[in-house]
Design an enzyme around this catalytic site. Structure first.
Site, short mmCIF file in Angstrom:
data_model
loop_
_atom_site.label_atom_id
_atom_site.label_comp_id
_atom_site.label_asym_id
_atom_site.label_seq_id
_atom_site.Cartn_x
_atom_site.Cartn_y
_atom_site.Cartn_z
N GLU A 271 -59.17 -82.89 -68.23
CA GLU A 271 -58.65 -81.81 -68.81
C GLU A 271 -57.81 -80.61 -68.24
O GLU A 271 -56.78 -80.21 -68.34
CB GLU A 271 -59.69 -81.35 -70.09
N GLU A 272 -58.72 -80.25 -67.27
CA GLU A 272 -58.39 -78.89 -66.42
C GLU A 272 -57.08 -79.27 -65.72
O GLU A 272 -56.37 -78.14 -65.17
CB GLU A 272 -59.60 -78.45 -65.50
N ASP B 125 -65.11 -81.48 -67.00
CA ASP B 125 -64.45 -81.32 -65.45
C ASP B 125 -64.44 -79.63 -65.78
O ASP B 125 -64.30 -78.95 -66.85
CB ASP B 125 -63.32 -81.82 -65.20
#
Length: 469
Positions: free
Chosen positions: A214-215, A148
Protein backbone atom coordinates in the site's frame (compact mmCIF):
# COMPACT_ATOMS: atom_id res chain seq x y z
CA UNK A 1 88.60 -36.94 -24.25
CA UNK A 2 88.07 -35.71 -20.70
CA UNK A 3 87.28 -32.25 -22.04
CA UNK A 4 84.63 -33.67 -24.39
CA UNK A 5 83.12 -35.72 -21.56
CA UNK A 6 83.04 -32.61 -19.35
CA UNK A 7 81.36 -30.58 -22.07
CA UNK A 8 78.83 -33.36 -22.62
CA UNK A 9 78.14 -33.55 -18.91
CA UNK A 10 77.53 -29.81 -18.75
CA UNK A 11 75.18 -29.97 -21.73
CA UNK A 12 73.26 -32.81 -20.10
CA UNK A 13 72.98 -30.83 -16.85
CA UNK A 14 71.77 -27.74 -18.68
CA UNK A 15 69.20 -29.83 -20.60
CA UNK A 16 67.88 -31.35 -17.38
CA UNK A 17 67.74 -27.88 -15.82
CA UNK A 18 65.80 -26.48 -18.75
CA UNK A 19 63.41 -29.43 -18.68
CA UNK A 20 62.86 -28.99 -14.94
CA UNK A 21 62.28 -25.28 -15.42
CA UNK A 22 59.74 -25.96 -18.17
CA UNK A 23 58.02 -28.48 -15.93
CA UNK A 24 57.84 -25.98 -13.08
CA UNK A 25 56.46 -23.30 -15.39
CA UNK A 26 53.80 -25.69 -16.70
CA UNK A 27 52.86 -26.70 -13.16
CA UNK A 28 52.64 -23.04 -12.13
CA UNK A 29 50.37 -22.30 -15.10
CA UNK A 30 48.15 -25.26 -14.20
CA UNK A 31 47.83 -23.97 -10.63
CA UNK A 32 46.87 -20.51 -11.93
CA UNK A 33 44.28 -22.05 -14.23
CA UNK A 34 42.79 -24.08 -11.37
CA UNK A 35 42.67 -21.00 -9.12
CA UNK A 36 41.00 -19.04 -11.92
CA UNK A 37 38.36 -21.71 -12.48
CA UNK A 38 37.60 -21.93 -8.75
CA UNK A 39 37.41 -18.12 -8.44
CA UNK A 40 35.18 -17.81 -11.50
CA UNK A 41 32.87 -20.58 -10.30
CA UNK A 42 32.59 -19.18 -6.78
CA UNK A 43 31.98 -15.73 -8.23
CA UNK A 44 29.14 -17.09 -10.33
CA UNK A 45 27.71 -18.86 -7.29
CA UNK A 46 27.94 -15.65 -5.28
CA UNK A 47 26.21 -13.74 -8.07
CA UNK A 48 23.55 -16.43 -8.23
CA UNK A 49 23.11 -16.27 -4.44
CA UNK A 50 22.84 -12.48 -4.57
CA UNK A 51 20.32 -12.76 -7.36
CA UNK A 52 18.33 -15.30 -5.37
CA UNK A 53 18.41 -13.02 -2.34
CA UNK A 54 17.03 -10.20 -4.43
CA UNK A 55 14.26 -12.33 -5.82
CA UNK A 56 13.41 -13.55 -2.34
CA UNK A 57 12.96 -9.93 -1.21
CA UNK A 58 14.85 -10.25 2.03
CA UNK A 59 14.33 -7.30 4.39
CA UNK A 60 16.85 -4.48 4.47
CA UNK A 61 16.22 -3.82 8.18
CA UNK A 62 16.78 -6.70 10.60
CA UNK A 63 15.36 -6.26 14.07
CA UNK A 64 18.06 -7.02 16.64
CA UNK A 65 16.78 -5.02 19.61
CA UNK A 66 15.54 -7.07 22.59
CA UNK A 67 11.97 -6.59 23.80
CA UNK A 68 12.13 -4.01 26.55
CA UNK A 69 10.12 -4.98 29.66
CA UNK A 70 7.27 -2.73 30.78
CA UNK A 71 4.44 -2.64 33.29
CA UNK A 72 2.12 -3.76 30.46
CA UNK A 73 3.80 -7.14 30.02
CA UNK A 74 0.73 -8.94 31.41
CA UNK A 75 -1.68 -7.29 28.96
CA UNK A 76 -2.55 -9.77 26.21
CA UNK A 77 -3.54 -7.22 23.57
CA UNK A 78 -0.49 -5.03 24.13
CA UNK A 79 1.78 -8.07 23.84
CA UNK A 80 0.16 -9.15 20.56
CA UNK A 81 0.39 -5.62 19.18
CA UNK A 82 4.04 -5.25 20.15
CA UNK A 83 4.88 -8.58 18.53
CA UNK A 84 3.35 -7.38 15.26
CA UNK A 85 5.19 -4.06 15.46
CA UNK A 86 8.50 -5.86 15.90
CA UNK A 87 8.19 -7.46 12.46
CA UNK A 88 10.19 -5.11 10.16
CA UNK A 89 7.88 -5.27 7.13
CA UNK A 90 9.58 -2.16 5.80
CA UNK A 91 10.23 -0.91 2.28
CA UNK A 92 12.18 -1.52 0.16
CA UNK A 93 12.28 -5.30 -0.43
CA UNK A 94 9.64 -6.22 2.13
CA UNK A 95 9.64 -9.78 3.45
CA UNK A 96 5.98 -10.49 4.33
CA UNK A 97 6.41 -14.10 5.45
CA UNK A 98 6.87 -13.22 9.15
CA UNK A 99 3.62 -11.22 8.97
CA UNK A 100 1.82 -14.15 7.35
CA UNK A 101 3.05 -16.59 10.01
CA UNK A 102 2.08 -14.16 12.77
CA UNK A 103 -1.42 -13.71 11.31
CA UNK A 104 -1.85 -17.48 11.02
CA UNK A 105 -1.22 -17.68 14.77
CA UNK A 106 -3.79 -14.94 15.42
CA UNK A 107 -6.41 -16.65 13.27
CA UNK A 108 -5.82 -19.94 15.10
CA UNK A 109 -6.17 -18.24 18.49
CA UNK A 110 -9.57 -16.87 17.37
CA UNK A 111 -10.58 -20.21 15.82
CA UNK A 112 -11.17 -18.44 12.50
CA UNK A 113 -10.26 -19.71 9.02
CA UNK A 114 -7.48 -17.97 7.12
CA UNK A 115 -6.69 -17.85 3.40
CA UNK A 116 -3.56 -16.57 1.67
CA UNK A 117 -3.81 -15.21 -1.89
CA UNK A 118 -1.05 -14.13 -4.27
CA UNK A 119 -2.66 -11.87 -6.91
CA UNK A 120 0.68 -10.71 -8.38
CA UNK A 121 3.54 -12.97 -7.24
CA UNK A 122 4.60 -15.17 -4.35
CA UNK A 123 6.41 -12.28 -2.67
CA UNK A 124 3.23 -10.24 -2.09
CA UNK A 125 0.57 -12.14 -0.16
CA UNK A 126 -2.93 -10.98 0.71
CA UNK A 127 -4.14 -12.49 3.99
CA UNK A 128 -7.88 -12.94 4.64
CA UNK A 129 -9.22 -14.01 8.05
CA UNK A 130 -12.96 -14.69 7.98
CA UNK A 131 -15.59 -14.47 10.73
CA UNK A 132 -18.59 -16.16 9.16
CA UNK A 133 -21.95 -14.50 9.69
CA UNK A 134 -25.27 -16.05 10.71
CA UNK A 135 -26.62 -15.05 7.29
CA UNK A 136 -23.61 -15.74 5.04
CA UNK A 137 -25.67 -15.24 1.90
CA UNK A 138 -25.71 -11.50 2.65
CA UNK A 139 -22.88 -9.38 1.18
CA UNK A 140 -19.95 -9.18 3.57
CA UNK A 141 -18.09 -6.47 5.49
CA UNK A 142 -14.35 -6.05 4.89
CA UNK A 143 -11.98 -4.63 7.51
CA UNK A 144 -8.83 -3.69 5.63
CA UNK A 145 -5.28 -2.84 6.67
CA UNK A 146 -1.84 -3.03 5.10
CA UNK A 147 1.17 -4.94 6.42
CA UNK A 148 3.91 -2.78 4.89
CA UNK A 149 5.44 0.32 6.47
CA UNK A 150 7.59 3.15 5.13
CA UNK A 151 11.40 3.31 5.62
CA UNK A 152 13.01 4.65 8.78
CA UNK A 153 16.02 6.84 9.52
CA UNK A 154 17.27 5.08 12.63
CA UNK A 155 19.55 7.92 13.71
CA UNK A 156 16.56 10.24 14.22
CA UNK A 157 14.63 7.86 16.48
CA UNK A 158 14.83 8.04 20.27
CA UNK A 159 13.84 4.34 20.45
CA UNK A 160 14.55 1.43 18.09
CA UNK A 161 12.02 1.86 15.25
CA UNK A 162 11.03 -1.83 15.42
CA UNK A 163 11.60 -2.33 19.12
CA UNK A 164 8.05 -1.45 20.29
CA UNK A 165 9.50 0.12 23.44
CA UNK A 166 7.06 1.60 25.97
CA UNK A 167 8.31 4.74 27.73
CA UNK A 168 7.34 6.22 31.12
CA UNK A 169 4.35 7.99 29.54
CA UNK A 170 3.04 4.62 28.28
CA UNK A 171 3.76 5.60 24.67
CA UNK A 172 4.66 2.70 22.34
CA UNK A 173 7.32 3.67 19.81
CA UNK A 174 7.60 1.80 16.52
CA UNK A 175 7.09 2.25 12.80
CA UNK A 176 3.49 1.27 12.08
CA UNK A 177 1.96 2.34 15.39
CA UNK A 178 -0.15 4.94 13.56
CA UNK A 179 0.15 3.76 9.96
CA UNK A 180 -1.38 1.22 10.32
CA UNK A 181 -0.52 -1.91 12.26
CA UNK A 182 -2.51 -0.58 15.21
CA UNK A 183 -5.77 -0.74 13.26
CA UNK A 184 -4.99 -4.21 11.91
CA UNK A 185 -4.58 -5.57 15.45
CA UNK A 186 -7.48 -3.59 16.93
CA UNK A 187 -9.84 -5.35 14.50
CA UNK A 188 -8.77 -8.74 15.85
CA UNK A 189 -8.73 -7.58 19.47
CA UNK A 190 -12.31 -6.32 19.15
CA UNK A 191 -13.44 -9.64 17.67
CA UNK A 192 -11.65 -11.52 20.47
CA UNK A 193 -13.46 -9.41 23.06
CA UNK A 194 -16.83 -9.92 21.34
CA UNK A 195 -16.27 -13.68 21.28
CA UNK A 196 -15.44 -13.68 24.98
CA UNK A 197 -18.64 -11.73 25.59
CA UNK A 198 -20.53 -14.60 24.00
CA UNK A 199 -21.01 -13.17 20.51
CA UNK A 200 -20.63 -16.28 18.38
CA UNK A 201 -21.28 -14.48 15.10
CA UNK A 202 -22.81 -11.36 13.59
CA UNK A 203 -25.41 -11.19 10.84
CA UNK A 204 -23.03 -10.51 7.96
CA UNK A 205 -19.72 -12.25 7.36
CA UNK A 206 -16.71 -10.14 8.29
CA UNK A 207 -13.45 -10.48 6.33
CA UNK A 208 -10.34 -9.07 8.03
CA UNK A 209 -7.88 -8.40 5.20
CA UNK A 210 -4.14 -7.63 5.30
CA UNK A 211 -2.63 -6.40 2.04
CA UNK A 212 0.94 -5.68 0.88
CA UNK A 213 2.42 -2.76 -1.05
CA UNK A 214 0.00 0.00 0.00
CA UNK A 215 2.75 2.44 0.90
CA UNK A 216 4.11 2.41 -2.66
CA UNK A 217 0.84 2.54 -4.58
CA UNK A 218 -0.65 -0.92 -4.17
CA UNK A 219 0.25 -2.24 -7.62
CA UNK A 220 1.42 -5.53 -6.10
CA UNK A 221 -1.46 -5.57 -3.66
CA UNK A 222 -4.94 -4.09 -3.76
CA UNK A 223 -4.77 -2.96 -7.41
CA UNK A 224 -4.70 -6.57 -8.61
CA UNK A 225 -6.47 -8.20 -5.68
CA UNK A 226 -9.67 -6.20 -6.26
CA UNK A 227 -9.72 -7.53 -9.84
CA UNK A 228 -9.29 -11.15 -8.80
CA UNK A 229 -11.73 -14.03 -8.57
CA UNK A 230 -10.67 -14.39 -4.93
CA UNK A 231 -11.87 -10.88 -4.10
CA UNK A 232 -15.14 -11.36 -5.96
CA UNK A 233 -15.74 -14.55 -3.98
CA UNK A 234 -15.63 -12.51 -0.75
CA UNK A 235 -18.86 -10.76 -1.86
CA UNK A 236 -17.89 -7.46 -0.21
CA UNK A 237 -20.50 -4.71 0.13
CA UNK A 238 -18.64 -2.25 2.42
CA UNK A 239 -14.99 -1.65 3.42
CA UNK A 240 -13.48 0.05 6.45
CA UNK A 241 -9.84 1.16 6.19
CA UNK A 242 -7.32 3.52 7.80
CA UNK A 243 -7.81 7.16 8.72
CA UNK A 244 -5.64 9.58 10.70
CA UNK A 245 -5.44 11.58 13.93
CA UNK A 246 -7.93 14.20 15.16
CA UNK A 247 -8.29 17.24 12.89
CA UNK A 248 -8.63 19.92 15.58
CA UNK A 249 -8.29 20.64 19.30
CA UNK A 250 -11.89 19.56 19.92
CA UNK A 251 -10.91 16.01 19.02
CA UNK A 252 -13.07 15.73 15.91
CA UNK A 253 -12.03 12.59 14.05
CA UNK A 254 -11.96 12.53 10.24
CA UNK A 255 -13.86 9.89 8.30
CA UNK A 256 -12.48 9.77 4.77
CA UNK A 257 -15.13 8.99 2.18
CA UNK A 258 -13.32 10.13 -0.98
CA UNK A 259 -9.90 10.88 -2.44
CA UNK A 260 -8.54 13.40 -4.88
CA UNK A 261 -7.48 12.33 -8.36
CA UNK A 262 -3.73 11.93 -8.84
CA UNK A 263 -2.10 13.27 -12.00
CA UNK A 264 1.68 13.22 -12.39
CA UNK A 265 2.58 14.83 -15.70
CA UNK A 266 5.91 15.38 -17.44
CA UNK A 267 5.97 18.29 -19.88
CA UNK A 268 8.64 18.02 -22.58
CA UNK A 269 9.29 21.40 -24.17
CA UNK A 270 10.71 21.27 -27.72
CA UNK A 271 12.01 24.41 -29.41
CA UNK A 272 14.70 26.43 -31.15
CA UNK A 273 18.27 25.51 -30.22
CA UNK A 274 21.39 27.56 -30.79
CA UNK A 275 24.25 29.55 -29.32
CA UNK A 276 23.73 30.83 -25.79
CA UNK A 277 24.61 34.40 -26.87
CA UNK A 278 21.53 34.76 -29.12
CA UNK A 279 17.96 35.86 -28.39
CA UNK A 280 16.11 33.16 -30.30
CA UNK A 281 12.32 32.79 -30.32
CA UNK A 282 10.31 29.76 -29.23
CA UNK A 283 13.07 28.24 -27.11
CA UNK A 284 12.20 25.43 -24.68
CA UNK A 285 13.06 27.76 -21.78
CA UNK A 286 10.48 30.35 -22.88
CA UNK A 287 7.78 27.72 -23.18
CA UNK A 288 8.69 26.24 -19.81
CA UNK A 289 8.55 29.69 -18.22
CA UNK A 290 5.02 30.38 -19.45
CA UNK A 291 3.63 26.98 -18.45
CA UNK A 292 5.33 27.18 -15.05
CA UNK A 293 3.89 30.68 -14.49
CA UNK A 294 0.38 29.43 -15.30
CA UNK A 295 0.72 26.52 -12.90
CA UNK A 296 2.06 28.77 -10.12
CA UNK A 297 -0.78 31.27 -10.57
CA UNK A 298 -3.29 28.44 -10.31
CA UNK A 299 -1.42 27.09 -7.27
CA UNK A 300 -1.52 30.49 -5.55
CA UNK A 301 -5.30 30.63 -5.87
CA UNK A 302 -5.67 27.13 -4.43
CA UNK A 303 -3.33 28.11 -1.59
CA UNK A 304 -5.59 31.09 -0.85
CA UNK A 305 -8.60 28.75 -0.61
CA UNK A 306 -6.70 26.57 1.84
CA UNK A 307 -5.06 29.20 4.04
CA UNK A 308 -7.47 32.15 3.88
CA UNK A 309 -10.85 30.62 3.10
CA UNK A 310 -10.21 27.52 5.27
CA UNK A 311 -11.05 24.95 2.63
CA UNK A 312 -10.10 21.44 3.80
CA UNK A 313 -7.12 19.92 2.01
CA UNK A 314 -9.26 17.42 0.17
CA UNK A 315 -11.25 20.19 -1.50
CA UNK A 316 -8.35 22.04 -3.07
CA UNK A 317 -6.11 21.08 -5.97
CA UNK A 318 -2.45 20.89 -4.98
CA UNK A 319 0.26 21.44 -7.59
CA UNK A 320 3.98 20.99 -7.03
CA UNK A 321 6.93 21.11 -9.42
CA UNK A 322 8.96 18.01 -8.57
CA UNK A 323 11.53 17.58 -11.39
CA UNK A 324 13.31 19.75 -13.97
CA UNK A 325 15.69 18.38 -16.62
CA UNK A 326 17.48 19.87 -19.63
CA UNK A 327 20.64 21.32 -21.14
CA UNK A 328 24.04 19.92 -22.12
CA UNK A 329 26.42 22.91 -22.07
CA UNK A 330 26.43 26.34 -20.44
CA UNK A 331 26.59 28.15 -23.79
CA UNK A 332 24.10 26.02 -25.75
CA UNK A 333 20.36 26.70 -25.82
CA UNK A 334 18.91 23.18 -25.47
CA UNK A 335 16.49 21.79 -28.03
CA UNK A 336 14.51 20.16 -25.25
CA UNK A 337 13.68 20.65 -21.57
CA UNK A 338 11.28 18.83 -19.29
CA UNK A 339 9.38 19.53 -16.08
CA UNK A 340 7.31 17.18 -13.95
CA UNK A 341 4.36 18.25 -11.81
CA UNK A 342 2.60 16.31 -9.05
CA UNK A 343 -1.08 17.31 -9.16
CA UNK A 344 -3.83 16.18 -6.74
CA UNK A 345 -7.15 17.30 -8.20
CA UNK A 346 -10.07 18.25 -5.94
CA UNK A 347 -13.10 15.97 -6.09
CA UNK A 348 -15.43 18.67 -7.45
CA UNK A 349 -13.15 19.52 -10.40
CA UNK A 350 -14.20 18.58 -13.94
CA UNK A 351 -11.24 16.58 -15.25
CA UNK A 352 -12.00 17.28 -18.92
CA UNK A 353 -12.12 20.98 -18.23
CA UNK A 354 -8.89 20.80 -16.22
CA UNK A 355 -7.21 18.93 -19.08
CA UNK A 356 -8.37 21.54 -21.62
CA UNK A 357 -6.97 24.30 -19.41
CA UNK A 358 -3.52 22.67 -19.36
CA UNK A 359 -3.55 22.09 -23.12
CA UNK A 360 -4.54 25.74 -23.61
CA UNK A 361 -1.48 26.84 -21.64
CA UNK A 362 0.71 24.72 -23.91
CA UNK A 363 -0.83 26.27 -27.02
CA UNK A 364 -0.35 29.76 -25.59
CA UNK A 365 3.31 28.89 -24.94
CA UNK A 366 3.86 28.21 -28.65
CA UNK A 367 2.97 24.53 -28.93
CA UNK A 368 5.33 21.65 -29.71
CA UNK A 369 5.04 20.50 -26.10
CA UNK A 370 4.66 16.81 -25.33
CA UNK A 371 2.67 15.89 -22.23
CA UNK A 372 3.67 12.50 -20.87
CA UNK A 373 1.22 11.02 -18.36
CA UNK A 374 3.33 9.27 -15.70
CA UNK A 375 0.19 8.75 -13.63
CA UNK A 376 -3.16 10.01 -14.84
CA UNK A 377 -5.84 8.68 -12.54
CA UNK A 378 -9.50 8.55 -13.31
CA UNK A 379 -12.20 10.52 -11.54
CA UNK A 380 -12.34 9.04 -8.06
CA UNK A 381 -15.71 7.97 -6.72
CA UNK A 382 -17.23 9.39 -3.54
CA UNK A 383 -18.94 7.29 -0.87
CA UNK A 384 -22.21 8.94 0.27
CA UNK A 385 -22.32 10.22 3.85
CA UNK A 386 -26.06 10.66 4.26
CA UNK A 387 -29.12 8.54 5.01
CA UNK A 388 -28.97 6.99 1.53
CA UNK A 389 -26.01 4.94 2.79
CA UNK A 390 -27.07 2.58 5.61
CA UNK A 391 -23.42 1.92 6.49
CA UNK A 392 -22.88 5.61 7.13
CA UNK A 393 -25.84 5.66 9.52
CA UNK A 394 -24.52 2.56 11.31
CA UNK A 395 -20.99 3.95 11.53
CA UNK A 396 -22.15 7.34 12.77
CA UNK A 397 -24.37 5.89 15.50
CA UNK A 398 -21.66 3.55 16.77
CA UNK A 399 -19.01 6.28 16.99
CA UNK A 400 -21.47 8.60 18.73
CA UNK A 401 -22.12 5.81 21.22
CA UNK A 402 -18.37 5.79 21.91
CA UNK A 403 -18.44 9.55 22.48
CA UNK A 404 -16.46 10.32 19.33
CA UNK A 405 -17.16 13.35 17.16
CA UNK A 406 -16.64 12.62 13.47
CA UNK A 407 -16.49 14.72 10.31
CA UNK A 408 -16.65 13.39 6.74
CA UNK A 409 -13.64 14.54 4.72
CA UNK A 410 -11.81 14.00 1.45
CA UNK A 411 -8.47 12.32 2.09
CA UNK A 412 -5.57 14.72 1.49
CA UNK A 413 -3.23 11.89 0.44
CA UNK A 414 -4.13 8.52 -1.13
CA UNK A 415 -5.00 5.02 0.03
CA UNK A 416 -6.06 1.64 -1.33
CA UNK A 417 -9.69 2.65 -0.93
CA UNK A 418 -9.69 4.46 -4.27
CA UNK A 419 -9.36 1.06 -5.95
CA UNK A 420 -12.28 -0.29 -3.91
CA UNK A 421 -14.55 2.68 -4.67
CA UNK A 422 -13.87 2.35 -8.40
CA UNK A 423 -15.89 -0.87 -8.20
CA UNK A 424 -18.79 1.06 -6.64
CA UNK A 425 -18.13 -0.43 -3.20
CA UNK A 426 -18.59 2.18 -0.43
CA UNK A 427 -15.54 2.65 1.79
CA UNK A 428 -14.56 4.76 4.78
CA UNK A 429 -11.13 5.53 6.21
CA UNK A 430 -11.02 5.82 10.00
CA UNK A 431 -8.48 5.29 12.79
CA UNK A 432 -9.35 5.81 16.49
CA UNK A 433 -6.21 7.86 17.17
CA UNK A 434 -7.60 10.29 19.71
CA UNK A 435 -5.27 12.62 21.65
CA UNK A 436 -2.35 11.73 19.40
CA UNK A 437 0.24 13.88 17.64
CA UNK A 438 0.42 12.93 13.95
CA UNK A 439 3.61 10.97 13.27
CA UNK A 440 2.59 9.03 10.17
CA UNK A 441 5.77 8.51 8.08
CA UNK A 442 7.68 10.62 10.63
CA UNK A 443 10.45 9.83 13.09
CA UNK A 444 9.40 8.54 16.52
CA UNK A 445 6.01 7.28 15.40
CA UNK A 446 4.05 6.26 18.49
CA UNK A 447 0.69 5.44 20.04
CA UNK A 448 -0.23 5.62 23.70
CA UNK A 449 -1.20 2.37 25.38
CA UNK A 450 -4.56 3.70 26.53
CA UNK A 451 -5.30 5.19 23.11
CA UNK A 452 -4.69 1.76 21.61
CA UNK A 453 -6.83 -0.06 24.18
CA UNK A 454 -9.65 2.49 23.94
CA UNK A 455 -9.57 2.05 20.17
CA UNK A 456 -10.34 -1.64 20.63
CA UNK A 457 -13.53 -0.68 22.45
CA UNK A 458 -14.42 1.71 19.64
CA UNK A 459 -14.14 -1.09 17.06
CA UNK A 460 -16.05 -3.35 19.43
CA UNK A 461 -19.05 -1.09 18.76
CA UNK A 462 -18.33 -0.26 15.10
CA UNK A 463 -17.89 -3.83 13.81
CA UNK A 464 -21.25 -5.23 15.09
CA UNK A 465 -23.03 -2.07 13.98
CA UNK A 466 -21.76 -2.45 10.40
CA UNK A 467 -22.12 -6.23 10.24
CA UNK A 468 -25.70 -6.16 11.47
CA UNK A 469 -26.95 -3.68 8.84
Amino acid sequence: MERRRSISTKKSFISRYVLNLQFLLMAFLCVLIIIGVVYFTSGKEAQSENSNNKTQNKPVYVNTSPLKPSKWDDNEEINIFREYLRIPSVHPNVDYEPCVEFLKQQAASLNLPIAIYYPVDDQNPVVVITWKGSQPELPAIMLNSHMDVVPVYVEYWTHPPFGADIDDNDDIFARGTQDMKSVGMQYLAAIRSLQRDGVDRLKRTVHIVYVPDEEVGGKRGMVEFVKSVAFKSLNVTFVLDEGSVAINDEGVMPVYHAERTIWQLEFIFHGQSGHGSKLLNYTPGEKFNLVLRKFMEFRAEESRKLNELNYPYGNVTTINLTKVKGGVENNVIPAEMSATFDIRIAVDTDLDEFNRMINGWCTEAGGDITIKALNKGEKEKVTPVDDSNPFWSAFKSSTEESGIKIQPMVLWASSDMRYIRRYNIPAFGFSPLMNTVAKLHDHNEYINVMTYLNGINVYKKIIPSLANV
